[in-house]
Design an enzyme around this catalytic site. Structure first.
Site, PDB file in Angstrom:
ATOM      1  N   ARG A 163      -5.029   6.694   0.155  1.00 17.26           N
ATOM      2  CA  ARG A 163      -4.047   5.773   0.765  1.00 17.26           C
ATOM      3  C   ARG A 163      -2.529   6.055  -0.243  1.00 17.26           C
ATOM      4  NH1 ARG A 163      -7.292   5.572   3.472  1.00 17.26           N
ATOM      5  NH2 ARG A 163      -8.482   3.994   4.224  1.00 17.26           N
ATOM      6  N   SER A 212      -6.745  -4.917   4.967  1.00 19.00           N
ATOM      7  CA  SER A 212      -7.405  -5.133   3.800  1.00 19.00           C
ATOM      8  C   SER A 212      -6.283  -5.288   2.788  1.00 19.00           C
ATOM      9  CB  SER A 212      -8.246  -3.851   3.265  1.00 19.00           C
ATOM     10  OG  SER A 212      -9.345  -3.957   4.329  1.00 19.00           O
ATOM     11  N   GLU A 282      -3.385  -2.835  -1.877  1.00 16.93           N
ATOM     12  CA  GLU A 282      -3.065  -1.746  -1.074  1.00 16.93           C
ATOM     13  C   GLU A 282      -1.917  -1.711  -0.410  1.00 16.93           C
ATOM     14  OE1 GLU A 282      -6.717  -0.348   1.021  1.00 16.93           O
ATOM     15  OE2 GLU A 282      -5.398  -0.165   3.010  1.00 16.93           O
TER      16      GLU A 282
HETATM   17  C1  LIG Z   1      -5.645  -5.852  11.225  1.00 15.52           C
HETATM   18  C2  LIG Z   1      -5.272  -4.472  10.180  1.00 15.52           C
HETATM   19  C3  LIG Z   1      -6.160  -3.551  10.203  1.00 15.52           C
HETATM   20  C4  LIG Z   1      -5.902  -2.297   9.383  1.00 15.52           C
HETATM   21  N1  LIG Z   1      -6.921  -1.390   9.100  1.00 15.52           N
HETATM   22  C5  LIG Z   1      -6.534  -0.398   8.327  1.00 15.52           C
HETATM   23  C6  LIG Z   1      -7.462   0.793   8.297  1.00 15.52           C
HETATM   24  O1  LIG Z   1      -8.500   0.753   8.800  1.00 15.52           O
HETATM   25  N2  LIG Z   1      -7.035   1.702   7.559  1.00 15.52           N
HETATM   26  C7  LIG Z   1      -5.840   1.791   6.870  1.00 15.52           C
HETATM   27  O2  LIG Z   1      -5.501   2.942   6.336  1.00 15.52           O
HETATM   28  N3  LIG Z   1      -4.786   0.830   6.939  1.00 15.52           N
HETATM   29  C8  LIG Z   1      -5.333  -0.256   7.775  1.00 15.52           C
HETATM   30  N4  LIG Z   1      -4.266  -1.409   8.049  1.00 15.52           N
HETATM   31  C9  LIG Z   1      -2.984  -1.214   7.216  1.00 15.52           C
HETATM   32  C10 LIG Z   1      -1.926  -0.386   8.187  1.00 15.52           C
HETATM   33  O3  LIG Z   1      -1.992  -0.720   9.622  1.00 15.52           O
HETATM   34  C11 LIG Z   1      -1.537   1.032   7.793  1.00 15.52           C
HETATM   35  O4  LIG Z   1      -1.463   1.189   6.284  1.00 15.52           O
HETATM   36  C12 LIG Z   1      -0.549   1.715   8.734  1.00 15.52           C
HETATM   37  O5  LIG Z   1      -0.834   3.097   8.368  1.00 15.52           O
HETATM   38  C13 LIG Z   1       0.708   1.154   8.326  1.00 15.52           C
HETATM   39  O6  LIG Z   1       1.787   1.822   9.505  1.00 15.52           O
HETATM   40  P1  LIG Z   1       3.211   0.900   9.595  1.00 15.52           P
HETATM   41  O7  LIG Z   1       3.721   1.745  10.987  1.00 15.52           O
HETATM   42  O8  LIG Z   1       2.848  -0.578   9.934  1.00 15.52           O
HETATM   43  O9  LIG Z   1       3.767   0.873   8.188  1.00 15.52           O
HETATM   44  P2  LIG Z   1       4.655  -0.121   7.558  1.00 15.52           P
HETATM   45  O10 LIG Z   1       3.783  -1.297   7.039  1.00 15.52           O
HETATM   46  O11 LIG Z   1       5.723  -0.445   8.220  1.00 15.52           O
HETATM   47  O12 LIG Z   1       4.983   0.568   6.263  1.00 15.52           O
HETATM   48  C14 LIG Z   1       4.069   0.976   5.124  1.00 15.52           C
HETATM   49  C15 LIG Z   1       4.767   1.940   4.252  1.00 15.52           C
HETATM   50  O13 LIG Z   1       5.150   3.194   4.742  1.00 15.52           O
HETATM   51  C16 LIG Z   1       6.542   3.459   4.650  1.00 15.52           C
HETATM   52  N5  LIG Z   1       6.905   4.120   5.667  1.00 15.52           N
HETATM   53  C17 LIG Z   1       6.845   3.710   7.003  1.00 15.52           C
HETATM   54  N6  LIG Z   1       7.320   4.354   8.095  1.00 15.52           N
HETATM   55  C18 LIG Z   1       7.575   5.421   7.262  1.00 15.52           C
HETATM   56  C19 LIG Z   1       8.162   6.648   7.713  1.00 15.52           C
HETATM   57  N7  LIG Z   1       8.418   7.122   8.880  1.00 15.52           N
HETATM   58  N8  LIG Z   1       8.373   7.827   6.522  1.00 15.52           N
HETATM   59  C20 LIG Z   1       8.297   7.344   5.520  1.00 15.52           C
HETATM   60  N9  LIG Z   1       7.803   6.228   4.875  1.00 15.52           N
HETATM   61  C21 LIG Z   1       7.575   5.096   5.951  1.00 15.52           C
HETATM   62  C22 LIG Z   1       7.008   1.870   4.423  1.00 15.52           C
HETATM   63  O14 LIG Z   1       8.182   2.105   3.668  1.00 15.52           O
HETATM   64  C23 LIG Z   1       5.922   1.366   3.628  1.00 15.52           C
HETATM   65  O15 LIG Z   1       6.230   1.536   2.017  1.00 15.52           O
HETATM   66  C24 LIG Z   1      -4.574  -2.342   8.778  1.00 15.52           C
HETATM   67  C25 LIG Z   1      -3.612  -3.404   9.049  1.00 15.52           C
HETATM   68  C26 LIG Z   1      -4.014  -4.440   9.808  1.00 15.52           C
HETATM   69  C27 LIG Z   1      -3.043  -5.572  10.240  1.00 15.52           C
END
Ligand SMILES: Cc1cc2nc3c(=O)[nH]c(=O)nc-3n(C[C@H](O)[C@H](O)[C@H](O)COP(=O)(O)OP(=O)(O)OC[C@H]3O[C@@H](n4cnc5c(N)ncnc54)[C@H](O)[C@@H]3O)c2cc1C
Length: 292
Positions: A163, A212, A282
């Site tokens: 992660r 999580s 996380e």
């Molecule tokens: C119900 C649920 C289940 C989930 N299950 C999992 C799972 O199984 N495994 C897992 O790993 N995660 C899981 N997640 C967490 C999450 O979905 C992931 O971490 C996902 O990759 C985040 O993507 P996002 O676009 O929402 O990023 P955001 O939450 O918008 O951003 C996360 C981080 O990435 C940075 N960021 C975002 N976009 C960019 C970009 N283009 N360039 C540089 N930095 C950027 C942001 O600044 C921030 O620090 C889950 C979340 C939920 C709500």
């Protein structure tokens, strides 16, 4: 003229899967990577925060200063190149990417179907599930630096861990090339659906959350420790430790970010006292505390 939309004082709760967060001083939604490069060169003010679908961030009640740049809802181009490589922009949702790969008989991205984020967020977090992770799927990524310059780099140039990813500095990810082995589309779709159903049966998906909250400590599960500490159902305001999956904190109504943060700290402290294990969050915590 720069394309895309710029909003002042946009509520970040609208852009967070927890449905919490104060206003962004400036909130910019680019429609294309060229818009974004032009905006960065000519308009961006103050510190920049990148955002995807907000599914792994706790955005504080006092909001964010400077400019929040949201790459979801734009930058959604995806194509299968003639040589079999998938080229996708950062705003493509992980779910769409998983389905696109499976439909085209390309294997290894099925796990992404359960992750409610953008490709950009998955790159920043090295998101993973069911033994798979984002970075092993990649051949290259394209960065966009805060001065508006684009740069393509081999995936092998980054330091990737559980992660976590290092090497991008303060640039954002705008595009990536994925090289996947071939598979049988129907079998890939069946795997993808099976994992989605498994999540629906084991995770509390009807309430806002960030998935999580804590990383699994080595050799153990955060959910097991939280449950053993008797914390299932524990509440601070409308923030609640899920009774179904103890590593989820749910917004059961009108939770504030500070209530979620207080509950996160209480869980950490209780587990530390009972088991001498310090759970590490996380999700990323961003923004300012509210004054009152
Ligand atoms: C119900 C649920 C289940 C989930 N299950 C999992 C799972 O199984 N495994 C897992 O790993 N995660 C899981 N997640 C967490 C999450 O979905 C992931 O971490 C996902 O990759 C985040 O993507 P996002 O676009 O929402 O990023 P955001 O939450 O918008 O951003 C996360 C981080 O990435 C940075 N960021 C975002 N976009 C960019 C970009 N283009 N360039 C540089 N930095 C950027 C942001 O600044 C921030 O620090 C889950 C979340 C939920 C709500």
């Amino acid at each position: 003229m720069i394309g895309g939309r710029l909003r002042l004082g946009e509520s970040l709760a609208r852009h967070s899967s927890w449905r919490v967060g104060g206003p962004a001083e400036n909130f910019y939604l680019p429609a294309t990577a060229d818009d974004l490069a032009g905006f960065l060169r000519d308009f961006a003010r103050g510190p920049i925060t990148w955002l995807g679908l907000g599914s792994n961030v706790l955005l504080r009640d006092g909001g964010l200063r400077g400019t929040v740049i949201c790459l979801a809802h734009g930058l959604e181009q995806m194509e299968l190149a003639a040589d079999g490589e998938i080229i996708a922009e950062a705003g493509v949702s992980a779910v769409k990417l998983a389905h696109f790969a499976a439909k085209n008989g390309l294997a290894g991205a099925e796990f992404l179907a359960g992750i409610p984020g953008t490709l950009g967020g998955c790159l920043a977090m090295n998101a993973g599930a069911h033994g798979g992770e984002t970075w092993p799927l990649l051949e290259w990524v394209e960065l966009l630096h805060p001065n508006g310059e684009r740069e393509r780099r081999a995936a092998s140039a980054f330091q990737v861990g559980y992660r976590s990813v290092r090497g991008q500095g303060d640039a954002c990810f705008v595009r990536a090339g994925l090289r996947l082995p071939t598979g049988e589309p129907e079998a890939l779709r069946a795997q993808l659906r099976a994992w989605q159903n498994q999540r629906a049966a084991t995770q509390p998906l009807s309430w806002p959350s960030c998935g999580s909250v804590f990383r699994n400590p080595s050799g153990d599960h955060a959910a097991r420790l939280i449950e053993a500490a008797g914390l299932k159902g524990r509440r601070v305001g409308d923030a609640e430790v899920s009774t179904q999956h103890a590593n989820f904190i749910l917004n059961r109504g009108q939770a504030r970010s500070r209530e979620i943060e207080a509950l996160v700290m209480e869980v950490q402290e209780t587990v530390r006292k009972q088991f001498n294990v310090v759970l590490q969050p996380e999700m990323r915590v961003l923004g300012e505390h509210h004054d009152d």
